[in-house]
Design an enzyme around this catalytic site. Structure first.
Site, mmCIF file in Angstrom:
data_model
loop_
_atom_site.group_PDB
_atom_site.id
_atom_site.type_symbol
_atom_site.label_atom_id
_atom_site.label_comp_id
_atom_site.label_asym_id
_atom_site.label_seq_id
_atom_site.Cartn_x
_atom_site.Cartn_y
_atom_site.Cartn_z
ATOM 1 C CD GLU A 158 -3.094 -1.034 0.461
ATOM 2 O OE1 GLU A 158 -3.402 0.104 0.067
ATOM 3 O OE2 GLU A 158 -3.746 -2.048 0.156
ATOM 4 C CB CYS A 210 -1.728 7.401 1.487
ATOM 5 S SG CYS A 210 -3.237 6.610 2.024
HETATM 6 P P1 NAD Z 1 7.409 5.247 7.772
HETATM 7 O O1 NAD Z 1 8.660 6.054 7.732
HETATM 8 O O2 NAD Z 1 6.721 5.067 9.062
HETATM 9 O O3 NAD Z 1 7.779 3.811 7.157
HETATM 10 C C1 NAD Z 1 6.843 2.777 7.061
HETATM 11 C C2 NAD Z 1 7.359 1.536 7.770
HETATM 12 O O4 NAD Z 1 8.550 1.095 7.135
HETATM 13 C C3 NAD Z 1 7.697 1.786 9.233
HETATM 14 O O5 NAD Z 1 7.145 0.751 10.004
HETATM 15 C C4 NAD Z 1 9.203 1.800 9.257
HETATM 16 O O6 NAD Z 1 9.755 1.287 10.455
HETATM 17 C C5 NAD Z 1 9.587 0.937 8.088
HETATM 18 N N1 NAD Z 1 10.845 1.361 7.479
HETATM 19 C C6 NAD Z 1 11.251 2.650 7.268
HETATM 20 N N2 NAD Z 1 12.462 2.645 6.648
HETATM 21 C C7 NAD Z 1 12.817 1.359 6.486
HETATM 22 C C8 NAD Z 1 13.949 0.701 5.911
HETATM 23 N N3 NAD Z 1 14.956 1.407 5.407
HETATM 24 N N4 NAD Z 1 13.958 -0.647 5.898
HETATM 25 C C9 NAD Z 1 12.929 -1.371 6.415
HETATM 26 N N5 NAD Z 1 11.849 -0.795 6.987
HETATM 27 C C10 NAD Z 1 11.784 0.534 7.018
HETATM 28 O O7 NAD Z 1 6.296 5.797 6.775
HETATM 29 P P2 NAD Z 1 6.466 6.541 5.376
HETATM 30 O O8 NAD Z 1 7.066 5.613 4.398
HETATM 31 O O9 NAD Z 1 7.049 7.888 5.584
HETATM 32 O O10 NAD Z 1 4.909 6.736 5.056
HETATM 33 C C11 NAD Z 1 4.472 7.704 4.176
HETATM 34 C C12 NAD Z 1 4.275 7.084 2.796
HETATM 35 O O11 NAD Z 1 3.351 6.029 2.909
HETATM 36 C C13 NAD Z 1 3.676 8.051 1.805
HETATM 37 O O12 NAD Z 1 4.254 7.816 0.554
HETATM 38 C C14 NAD Z 1 2.211 7.672 1.774
HETATM 39 O O13 NAD Z 1 1.553 8.000 0.593
HETATM 40 C C15 NAD Z 1 2.291 6.198 1.982
HETATM 41 N N6 NAD Z 1 1.057 5.726 2.584
HETATM 42 C C16 NAD Z 1 0.283 4.892 1.866
HETATM 43 C C17 NAD Z 1 -0.924 4.459 2.405
HETATM 44 C C18 NAD Z 1 -1.832 3.533 1.651
HETATM 45 O O14 NAD Z 1 -2.766 3.053 2.261
HETATM 46 N N7 NAD Z 1 -1.607 3.269 0.386
HETATM 47 C C19 NAD Z 1 -1.305 4.885 3.677
HETATM 48 C C20 NAD Z 1 -0.469 5.729 4.378
HETATM 49 C C21 NAD Z 1 0.714 6.140 3.822
#
Ligand code: NAD
Length: 462
Positions: free
Chosen positions: A214, A248
């Site tokens: 997602e 998102c």
């Molecule tokens: P985040 O930084 O919390 O990362 C998401 C998860 O990945 C966390 O649990 C984190 O611990 C893990 N993570 C982070 N870096 C990592 C790495 N290098 N290796 C392994 N795991 C790692 O969240 P984010 O990515 O900043 O979230 C925002 C993004 O998510 C935006 O692009 C948004 O559009 C997308 N998003 C999508 C949805 C959907 O339902 N499609 C919903 C919310 C957010």
């Protein structure tokens, strides 16, 4: 509840033993856990609201609406339909294969991993976990370290309410996530940015584990000249500035017909005043940017844009406050148009007609959502037929995800797979094909030796 001190190998091994012992298969167990999840949400409401207010400065009403009640309502749908979803599905047997009975049996995969981001930290962790439980899996949830208070509150509450033999929360950041990803899971559900999504997919490939991704992307809102401009502005502004743009499916940018650009931008400015008053910084209904890194990124974008700030633009680093901001005269190659903004900055690009809007959208990667504002069904149909996106809102933003019957997910770079309602149950289930035949009759026609007469009969039958 399993440990919050990360020990992924032993956590996963313990859950696997529970799964193999059949703990999670009975529908009564699943139902009890879903009810326990609802209890967690009800009794943990104050703790979760406090935590999210510290982590994100979210208004309590938005927390209830988009995190807590949303998940509770989806769990109600699961409880209502669990029996029907879990029942074997009979399918037609062709004449040549009769007599016999063919069914699709939905089976749990085994041990699921759910990795969540910070922006809707309860919703995006607990809803997929609920779907995994409804489908009869054991599940490890990994909340985001970017919203640490909520992560800790979720771990404590889960320990109190959920069955520790089958449900575990592992807290931590990238390192702990990577350690988790080294384990063999039977399905992985990741929500977050596409860069980490690719890492998740690579790790899953090592064990041939199915993944649901997602992800995000730049979701456009297209406003045609015949749209109801006041309503369009209000609905775009609500979807964009909810959670300070950290959603998102928020409209990332607007493509507006040149004839109504001025009226639309004025309507946006009026709407923002009516939502948040003359000084949104003092509004209790406006959230903050999650951390310094994201604040720097967003204020950097504002500094770099060659567009004109039509309203907003004020920021305060100490509070990580960034005013709801509308930027006009944005050229297509502007820095604001590179990556998903994921914050309260709304670029407005003018287009000559809907064809130009469609060409622009189609020249980019497929977005998570696409919004079209128009009173003409022909225009709406034309935009739908010439673009692709995870979901579509016609004369609305964000609310498409509140319909449990609609799958919620992306396409192309905005993700793969979907959930919500029955779609979540399906995502966490293996559809096992079962065909059974009685032994009363066993005509020898299909068995060797393939005589001329058998060949003739087979040709006629197939
Ligand atoms: P985040 O930084 O919390 O990362 C998401 C998860 O990945 C966390 O649990 C984190 O611990 C893990 N993570 C982070 N870096 C990592 C790495 N290098 N290796 C392994 N795991 C790692 O969240 P984010 O990515 O900043 O979230 C925002 C993004 O998510 C935006 O692009 C948004 O559009 C997308 N998003 C999508 C949805 C959907 O339902 N499609 C919903 C919310 C957010």
């Amino acid at each position: 509840m399993a440990t919050t001190k990360p020990d992924p190998p032993s956590t996963v091994a313990a859950l696997r033993r529970s799964f193999e012992a059949g703990l999670t298969r009975p529908l009564e167990w699943r139902r009890a856990q879903l009810i326990a999840l609802k209890d967690l949400l009800r009794h943990g409401e104050d703790a979760l609201i406090d935590a999210m207010r510290v982590d994100l400065g979210k208004p309590a009403v938005e927390i209830r609406l988009t995190d807590l009640s949303f998940v509770a309502a989806e769990i109600d749908v699961m409880l209502r339909h669990l029996d029907a979803w879990a029942s074997p599905e009979r399918v037609r047997v062709p004449l040549t294969q009769r007599p016999g009975q063919a069914t699709i049996v939905r089976e749990p995969f085994g041990v699921a991993l759910v990795i969540a981001p910070w922006n809707y930290p309860v919703h995006l962790l607990l809803l997929p976990m609920a779907a995994a439980i409804a489908a009869g899996n054991c599940v490890v949830g990994k909340p985001s370290e970017v919203s640490p208070k909520t992560s800790a509150a979720l771990a404590t509450l889960a320990r109190r309410y959920l069955d520790p033999r089958a449900v575990a929360i592992v807290e931590g950041g990238p390192e702990e996530t990577r350690e988790l990803l080294e384990q063999r899971f039977d399905t992985i559900f990741y929500t977050g940015n596409g860069r980490v999504g690719r890492t998740v997919m690579e790790a899953a490939a090592r064990h041939v584990t199915p993944v649901t991704l997602e992800l995000g992307g730049k979701s456009p809102a297209i406003v045609d000249a015949d749209a109801d401009i006041d309503i369009s502005a209000r609905r775009v502004a609500w979807g964009k500035f909810l959670n300070a743009g950290q959603t998102c499916v928020a409209p990332d940018y607007v493509l507006v017909h040149e004839r109504v650009e001025r009226t639309f931008v004025d309507a946006l400015a009026r709407t923002l005043r009516s939502f948040y008053g003359d000084d949104p910084k003092r509004s209790r209904d406006y959230a903050r940017i999650v951390n310094d890194r994201h604040f720097e990124r967003l204020s950097g974008l504002l500094a770099a844009t060659s567009g004109t700030v039509a309203c907003g633009g004020e920021h305060d680093r100490a509070q990580r406050y960034l005013a709801p901001t509308v930027v006009t005269d944005v050229p297509p190659g502007d820095p604001l148009m590179d990556d998903e903004i994921f914050g309260p900055i709304l670029p407005v690009l003018r287009v000559r007609d809907m064809d130009e809007a469609v060409r622009y959208v189609s020249s980019r990667t497929k977005p998570l959502a696409l919004y079209i504002f128009s009173s003409s069904k022909t225009t709406v149909d034309r935009v739908l037929a010439s673009t692709s996106s995870g979901s579509v809102g016609v004369n609305l933003t964000v609310q498409q995800l509140a319909i449990p019957g609609l799958p919620f997910g992306g396409v192309g770079e905005s993700g793969m797979g979907a959930y919500h309602g029955r779609h979540g149950f399906e995502t966490f289930s293996h559809r096992r094909a079962v065909f059974s035949k009685p032994t009363l009759l066993d005509p020898p026609v299909q068995y060797p030796p393939y005589t001329k007469i058998k060949e003739w009969i087979l040709k006629k039958m197939l």
